[in-house]
Scaffold this motif. Structure first.
Motif, short mmCIF file in Angstrom:
data_model
loop_
_atom_site.label_atom_id
_atom_site.label_comp_id
_atom_site.label_asym_id
_atom_site.label_seq_id
_atom_site.Cartn_x
_atom_site.Cartn_y
_atom_site.Cartn_z
N CYS A 45 0.85 -1.20 0.00
CA CYS A 45 0.00 0.00 0.00
C CYS A 45 0.88 1.24 0.00
O CYS A 45 1.68 1.45 0.93
N HIS A 100 -1.49 0.35 -5.20
CA HIS A 100 -2.91 0.57 -4.92
C HIS A 100 -3.56 -0.78 -4.67
O HIS A 100 -3.80 -1.55 -5.60
N VAL A 101 -3.82 -1.08 -3.42
CA VAL A 101 -4.39 -2.38 -3.06
C VAL A 101 -5.81 -2.49 -3.61
O VAL A 101 -6.64 -1.59 -3.39
N ASP A 102 -6.08 -3.58 -4.33
CA ASP A 102 -7.41 -3.78 -4.91
C ASP A 102 -8.40 -4.30 -3.88
O ASP A 102 -9.56 -3.88 -3.84
N GLU A 180 -2.91 -6.88 -4.79
CA GLU A 180 -2.99 -6.03 -5.97
C GLU A 180 -2.87 -6.93 -7.19
O GLU A 180 -1.84 -7.58 -7.37
#
Length: 198
Positions: A45, A100-102, A180
């Motif tokens: 992150c 950007h963590v999904d 991610e």
């Protein structure tokens, strides 16, 4: 932009709640090399360094970040995978990672394969994200190759070096990890959906 190659791990020293946000103060081996406003991946992150004080630095996680990641479960003493942003004068050893963590996943199984480890992770059903065998996935900021792929789960094989020098060695069944998915796969998926509507 990152590569998913963990440089070092850091330790959470202090947790400060500030309305809906949380300030984390961490210690890591390269704190002296950090700069204010620098991007640094924490378990995959991307967070911005907002303060540096001798061997410690501070980052802030806003509410949206806390909802999508496992950062809200950190405690004092938590070991965190760290990676500084990609330098374009070097080799791309992992794969392109945005930081950007999904979504998060749950560790379902950890198998010791006589030195290496086979980890199975599940995630909520979705048509936005998918994995493919031998494709790339980022787990807690680590670039990994998918060994087995299901509709809502996947497995990865962890070599001894990665196990020892990241926080993978601390994982237990039921732990929540940051995921991610591969950026190329996400674009292909979106384009296919768009074409299906034409």
């Amino acid at each position: 932009m990152f590569t998913g190659i963990v440089e070092a791990t850091g330790i959470v020293e202090t947790i400060q709640h500030n309305d809906s946000n949380i300030d984390f103060i961490l210690n890591c081996p390269f704190t002296s090399e950090l700069k204010i406003d620098q991007s640094l991946a924490h378990n995959g992150c991307c967070l911005t360094v907002v303060e540096i004080n001798e061997n410690n630095y501070r980052v802030t996680a806003i509410d949206e970040t806390l909802e999508k990641t496992n950062l809200g479960q950190w405690k004092i003493g938590t070991e965190v995978n760290l990676e500084r942003c990609l330098k374009f004068d070097g080799r791309l050893d992992g794969h392109l990672v945005q930081g950007h963590v999904d979504k998060t996943g749950i560790v379902e199984k950890i198998e010791d394969k006589d030195g290496s480890f086979f980890i199975t992770i599940s995630y909520d059903s979705t048509d936005e994200y998918t994995t493919v065998p031998q494709g790339s996935i980022t787990v807690n900021g680590i670039s990994l190759t998918v060994a087995e792929s299901g509709n809502t789960s996947f497995s990865v094989a962890i070599i001894p070096y990665t196990w020892e020098f990241t926080n993978m060695k601390n994982l237990q069944i039921g732990d929540i990890v940051n995921l991610e998915f591969d950026i190329i796969g996400k674009y292909v998926n979106k384009l296919m959906k768009k074409n299906a509507l034409l």
